[in-house]
Design a protein around this motif. Structure first.
Motif, PDB file in Angstrom:
ATOM      1  N   ASP A  13      24.082  11.207  49.713  1.00  0.00           N
ATOM      2  CA  ASP A  13      23.009  11.377  48.726  1.00  0.00           C
ATOM      3  C   ASP A  13      21.857  12.181  49.318  1.00  0.00           C
ATOM      4  OD1 ASP A  13      24.478   9.877  46.917  1.00  0.00           O
ATOM      5  OD2 ASP A  13      23.355   8.015  47.298  1.00  0.00           O
ATOM      6  N   LYS A  25      22.637  15.908  49.371  1.00  0.00           N
ATOM      7  CA  LYS A  25      22.462  16.527  48.057  1.00  0.00           C
ATOM      8  C   LYS A  25      20.985  16.771  47.749  1.00  0.00           C
ATOM      9  CE  LYS A  25      26.591  14.279  46.310  1.00  0.00           C
ATOM     10  NZ  LYS A  25      27.076  13.169  45.479  1.00  0.00           N
ATOM     11  N   MET A  55      19.731  19.690  49.743  1.00  0.00           N
ATOM     12  CA  MET A  55      20.175  20.922  49.087  1.00  0.00           C
ATOM     13  C   MET A  55      19.296  21.229  47.866  1.00  0.00           C
ATOM     14  SD  MET A  55      24.315  20.473  49.290  1.00  0.00           S
ATOM     15  CE  MET A  55      24.679  22.032  48.484  1.00  0.00           C
ATOM     16  N   ALA A  56      18.946  20.204  47.105  1.00  0.00           N
ATOM     17  CA  ALA A  56      18.075  20.409  45.936  1.00  0.00           C
ATOM     18  C   ALA A  56      16.689  20.869  46.383  1.00  0.00           C
ATOM     19  CB  ALA A  56      17.980  19.115  45.124  1.00  0.00           C
ATOM     20  N   GLU A  64      16.017  22.608  48.894  1.00  0.00           N
ATOM     21  CA  GLU A  64      16.144  23.994  49.361  1.00  0.00           C
ATOM     22  C   GLU A  64      16.572  24.954  48.252  1.00  0.00           C
ATOM     23  OE1 GLU A  64      15.113  25.032  52.307  1.00  0.00           O
ATOM     24  OE2 GLU A  64      14.515  22.955  52.702  1.00  0.00           O
ATOM     25  N   THR A  82      19.444  24.972  46.455  1.00  0.00           N
ATOM     26  CA  THR A  82      20.863  25.329  46.361  1.00  0.00           C
ATOM     27  C   THR A  82      21.648  24.435  45.405  1.00  0.00           C
ATOM     28  OG1 THR A  82      21.337  24.012  48.346  1.00  0.00           O
ATOM     29  CG2 THR A  82      20.956  26.371  48.650  1.00  0.00           C
ATOM     30  N   ARG A  83      20.995  23.440  44.840  1.00  0.00           N
ATOM     31  CA  ARG A  83      21.623  22.622  43.806  1.00  0.00           C
ATOM     32  C   ARG A  83      20.533  21.929  43.014  1.00  0.00           C
ATOM     33  NH1 ARG A  83      25.693  18.425  45.624  1.00  0.00           N
ATOM     34  NH2 ARG A  83      25.617  17.761  43.475  1.00  0.00           N
ATOM     35  N   THR A  84      20.919  21.360  41.901  1.00  0.00           N
ATOM     36  CA  THR A  84      19.972  20.642  41.056  1.00  0.00           C
ATOM     37  C   THR A  84      20.238  19.150  41.188  1.00  0.00           C
ATOM     38  OG1 THR A  84      19.948  22.479  39.496  1.00  0.00           O
ATOM     39  CG2 THR A  84      19.138  20.365  38.698  1.00  0.00           C
ATOM     40  N   MET A  85      19.178  18.412  41.456  1.00  0.00           N
ATOM     41  CA  MET A  85      19.266  16.945  41.549  1.00  0.00           C
ATOM     42  C   MET A  85      17.982  16.379  40.964  1.00  0.00           C
ATOM     43  SD  MET A  85      21.890  15.393  43.107  1.00  0.00           S
ATOM     44  CE  MET A  85      21.259  13.910  43.867  1.00  0.00           C
TER      45      MET A  85
END
Length: 109
Positions: free
Chosen positions: A44, A47, A50-51, A53, A55-58
């Motif tokens: 978790d 993830k 990454m969000a 930075e 690079t993804r949506t969370m």
């Protein structure tokens, strides 16, 4: 708050989870269960980093990142407790070893 105070609070929450798990599931978590829980928290956290930075949506933003970092710290404190590791001493030993190893490599450049 120092590491030993954090560990005392982590153990108090651990004991509450033991009561809850016993009441709801008829069993408490063993050391392996705590390790698996830590791996879930680390996933978790990955993830959420990454969000942060982009690079993804969370959902959750900074508050969720802080929560997962705290969850991971709790897991490490509990694993140290369950394996009877003196975490402050082990940390200081490890950091000293790393400082010496890194310093030696830098000196040898």
């Amino acid at each position: 708050m120092d590491l030993q105070q954090l560990q005392r609070q982590a153990i108090a929450v651990h004991d509450l989870y033991d009561e809850l798990n016993l009441a709801e599931r008829g069993r408490i978590w063993d050391r392996q269960d705590f390790m698996l829980g830590f791996m879930g928290d680390a996933g978790d956290l990955a993830k959420l980093v990454m969000a942060a930075e982009g690079t993804r949506t969370m959902p959750g933003g900074r508050a969720a990142l802080e929560h997962e970092l705290a969850d991971c710290l709790w897991s490490v404190l509990i694993l140290a407790h369950r394996y009877e590791v003196d975490l402050p001493a082990a940390f200081m030993r490890s950091m000293t070893e790393l400082e010496e190893a890194i310093g030696a490599r830098l000196d040898g450049r």
